[in-house]
Structures are given as structure tokens and as C-alpha cells.
Design a protein around this motif. Structure first.
Motif, short mmCIF file in Angstrom:
data_model
loop_
_atom_site.label_atom_id
_atom_site.label_comp_id
_atom_site.label_asym_id
_atom_site.label_seq_id
_atom_site.Cartn_x
_atom_site.Cartn_y
_atom_site.Cartn_z
N THR A 1 14.00 -24.69 41.01
CA THR A 1 14.90 -23.63 41.49
C THR A 1 14.19 -22.29 41.66
O THR A 1 14.65 -21.44 42.43
CB THR A 1 16.07 -23.49 40.50
OG1 THR A 1 16.47 -24.80 40.10
CG2 THR A 1 17.24 -22.79 41.12
N SER A 2 13.10 -22.08 40.96
CA SER A 2 12.41 -20.80 41.09
C SER A 2 11.69 -20.67 42.43
O SER A 2 11.32 -19.56 42.82
CB SER A 2 11.41 -20.61 39.94
OG SER A 2 10.39 -21.58 40.01
N THR A 3 11.50 -21.78 43.13
CA THR A 3 10.78 -21.72 44.41
C THR A 3 11.53 -22.36 45.57
O THR A 3 11.21 -22.11 46.72
CB THR A 3 9.42 -22.46 44.28
OG1 THR A 3 9.67 -23.87 44.13
CG2 THR A 3 8.60 -21.96 43.12
N GLY A 4 12.48 -23.25 45.26
CA GLY A 4 13.22 -23.96 46.31
C GLY A 4 12.56 -25.26 46.75
O GLY A 4 13.06 -25.94 47.65
N THR A 5 11.44 -25.61 46.11
CA THR A 5 10.74 -26.84 46.47
C THR A 5 11.37 -28.04 45.76
O THR A 5 11.78 -27.93 44.61
CB THR A 5 9.25 -26.74 46.07
OG1 THR A 5 8.58 -25.93 47.02
CG2 THR A 5 8.57 -28.11 46.03
#
Ligand SMILES: *Cc1c(COP(=O)(O)O)cnc(C)c1O
Length: 382
Positions: A143-147
Motif C-alpha cells: 500500500t505504501s507504493t501501489g505495487t
């Protein structure tokens, strides 16, 4: 100057907006948890959770945020000195590492650049080199990057080893396809304040037969989060469950079952496609190397203060996005399309972002992002 009405639009990847029907469900009379009346409601919640996890295993309700279920997964499987692999490609992979360390484990860390995703081959090589690894800790949607990470492919490798496959699906569940049983996932954890459209306060965890063998041998000290206690009492609870939240969970899973999980996945896919098309049309760059359907992270353009824009949007305009964490603070904007959101939430978010970027000096043609999103929705026929 006229002052406009300010409404709140919560477009962050958790907590996510809660539909009024669910809020009202929580307002029902609190009843005693050791009654058949209550257990009937809890059974609906538990059966629905199994449907969403895609598993025949029990799913346990923990009174905690998602991290509580992560800690449960570590505490119940690893003894101090055990070998474990953790994939770290952002803040939540890092959390697996921190929890492992807190329990006396010095994990083998697959340390990736934030935004990147792990290649299944890397896990394969590490497991070959370390056949005594007990568990592989992964994240479905970082969730911190969207990957998103290729969980299905990694599990395919882990399946044929002695190690168990542990997945943090806290934000990913319901936005990304996940099949606990069909993919041979051994422990899956989630939290309800993301895809389940609920207020925070419940974490869910499910365990495969392979993982139970590891848990049964575990000597690590833990008490409240002892999975054996939850298993013994299932479908009842060892301690007081969060009664009113369980009412809401029963309602939430019914709404999801009615819609059908494939439709829920597809709905998130369409919202993510629309958002990605919108931000790219605005001249912004995607941050994630393998962007998923939970959120879209975009790089803040050169010369723009990301922190200021987010604060302005939240405090003055009522539109809450998430920013970057740790070293990405001020550098990315994370636009969630998770849970109870409609295509018009995407359009509100994109139009607010266009106006804010323009106000803060970025040269964007108003409406280009909105138009691109609208076109995706029209093309999808939704
Ligand atoms: C939100 C989130 C967590 C943390 O959950 P809390 O409910 O805040 O404890 C962990 N992992 C991922 C991937 C998340 O999105």
C-alpha cells in the motif's frame, strides 16, 4: 469571495468510506456474545469471510487492526532463531521484517527498491539455498507504493518446499484477485477498514493445514493472539469479540456475496484503469512498477510541494488522498480506489487534483484527467 460548502471525500487506502447501511448496522443493540442470537450473526460473518478468502479453512476474527493479524502470523509460526524470508519493497513489507525481529528472528530480507515487486525466481533461489526456511512473508498489495507482488506465482514455488506462504492481503483483498486455497496460500491476513468498507477494528486471519503443523510445533510465547485458542473456540470466540463490528462484518460480507467477488474485483480493476488513464493524461507519472487496483501512486511533479498540495486538498477542500511514507514523503500522491467508492469518487478526486496542481503551479489543462477517466468508464459500459 464566496465560501463553498465543504464535503469530505475520503480517497485514502484505509480507512475507506463506510456505506450508511453498514454504519447503521453498527448502531444496533449490543447483545451478549455467548448467546445463540449473537453466534448466529457471527456465523454469517465467518462464512462470508471464508467466501471472500476463497477458502474452506476457518477464518478467525481478531479485535485489532490489520497489524495484529500480521503479528499473530509471526508469533504463532516462528521460534527465535528460525529462518524466514521477508519481501520488503515498501512500508508494509518492512513491517513483516520488524515484527519478525521483535520475535527474535533475523530474517532473510529480499530488499527491493520501493515501488518494485519481487520476482518469483528470487524466492526460488533463496529457498534452494536455505531449505530450512520455515516461512515466506509477502504482501499482496504494497500500500505504501501501489505495487502488487506476484503472489500466485510465488506460492507455486513455496508449495513444493517445507516453508509456508504467508500473505498480507490487508489492502489487497477484494481489490485484487486472491484465492487462498487454489493458490496454496498458508496464512492470509486482512483488515476490514479497506476493501470490506468497514470502520477499523477487526483483523481476519486464516490458516491452512500445512501451516497448522508449523503452529503446533511453535514454542514462542504469546497469549492473546494464540491461534490455537481461536481454533479451539471456533466458531465462537475465546475472548469478547467486537460485537457491533461483527454485526457490520456480517452485513459487509452479505453485500459482497450478493455482488459476487468476481464483480468486486472487476469493479476495482475498472476504477484503477480510469485513475491510471486520468493521471497519465494529466502528464503525471505512475510510481509503482506493477500498479495494482487498490490505489494509484503518482510522482509529484518537479517543482511542486506534494505535502502542501495534500494538506490543502484535505484541510481546505475536504479531499483526502494519502501521501508518501518515509523517504517518499512529499514525493508521491496515493489515490485510493478501494472499497465503497463509485466512478464519481474517481472523478471528484481527479478533478480536485487537477485544480490543486494548477493552483500550485503545475501546468495542467483542466479537464484532461477527468475526460480520460470518463472515457474509460464509457468504454467499459459502466
Ligand atoms: C493498512 C495496511 C496494513 C496495516 O494495517 P493496520 O490496520 O493499520 O494495522 C498492513 N499492510 C498493508 C498492506 C496495509 O495496507
Amino acid at each position: 469571495m464566496a465560501k463553498m460548502i465543504r464535503k469530505n471525500y475520503l480517497l485514502a487506502p484505509g480507512p475507506t468510506p463506510v456505506p450508511i447501511d453498514l454504519l447503521l448496522e453498527g448502531a444496533k443493540d449490543t447483545i451478549h456474545h455467548r448467546t445463540p442470537q449473537y453466534l448466529e450473526i457471527q456465523k454469517v460473518a465467518l462464512d462470508g469471510a471464508k467466501y471472500i478468502f476463497r477458502t474452506e479453512n476457518p477464518v478467525f476474527i481478531l479485535s485489532s487492526s490489520g497489524t495484529g493479524a500480521m503479528e499473530t502470523a509471526v508469533a504463532n509460526t516462528l521460534n527465535p532463531g528460525d529462518k524466514a524470508i521477508v519481501v520488503v519493497a515498501g512500508k508494509f513489507g518492512e513491517r513483516w521484517m520488524e515484527i519478525a525481529k521483535a520475535y527474535g528472528i533475523d530474517p532473510i530480507v529480499v530488499d527491493l527498491e520501493w515501488g518494485d515487486y519481487v520476482k518469483p525466481e528470487t524466492i526460488k533461489e533463496l529457498l534452494e539455498k536455505n531449505p530450512d526456511v520455515k516461512a515466506v512473508f509477502t504482501t499482496l498489495s504494497e500500500t505504501s507504493t501501489g505495487t502488487v507482488h506476484p503472489i500466485k506465482e510465488i506460492a507455486e514455488i513455496v508449495k513444493d518446499t517445507n516453508a509456508i506462504m504467508v500473505v498480507d492481503a490487508i489492502s489487497g483483498m477484494l481489490a485484487q484477485p486472491l484465492e487462498m486455497d487454489a493458490w496454496n496460500l498458508d496464512i492470509v491476513v486482512t483488515g476490514v477498514q479497506k476493501g470490506f468498507m468497514m470502520p477499523p477494528g477487526i483483523a481476519l486471519i486464516s490458516v491452512s493445514d500445512k501451516a497448522w503443523k508449523v503452529i503446533d510445533e511453535n514454542k514462542n510465547y504469546h497469549y492473546y493472539f494464540d491461534l490455537k485458542a481461536y481454533k479451539k473456540k471456533y466458531p465462537d470466540s475465546p475472548y469478547t469479540p467486537p460485537v457491533n463490528l461483527v454485526y457490520q462484518l456480517a452485513k459487509s460480507v452479505q453485500m459482497i456475496e450478493e455482488e459476487g467477488i468476481e464483480n468486486v474485483w472487476e469493479r476495482h480493476r475498472i476504477m484503477a484503469d480510469a485513475t491510471r488513464a486520468a493521471v497519465q493524461a494529466m502528464g503525471l507519472e505512475l510510481f509503482a512498477k506493477n500498479p495494482g487496483n487498490v490505489l494509484t501512486s503518482v510522482k509529484v511533479p518537479e517543482g511542486v510541494d506534494g505535502g502542501k498540495i495534500l494538506k490543502y486538498l484535505r484541510d481546505e477542500e475536504g479531499v483526502t488522498f494519502a501521501g508518501g511514507q518515509n523517504h517518499l514523503k512529499g514525493k508521491i500522491i496515493r489515490i485510493a480506489h478501494l472499497g465503497y467508492m463509485s466512478k464519481y469518487d474517481v472523478i471528484v478526486g481527479i478533478s480536485a487534483l487537477e485544480m490543486a496542481l494548477k493552483k500550485f503551479g503545475f501546468d495542467v489543462e483542466l479537464g484532461v484527467g477527468v475526460k480520460a477517466a470518463q472515457e474509460v468508464f464509457m468504454k467499459e459500459g459502466v
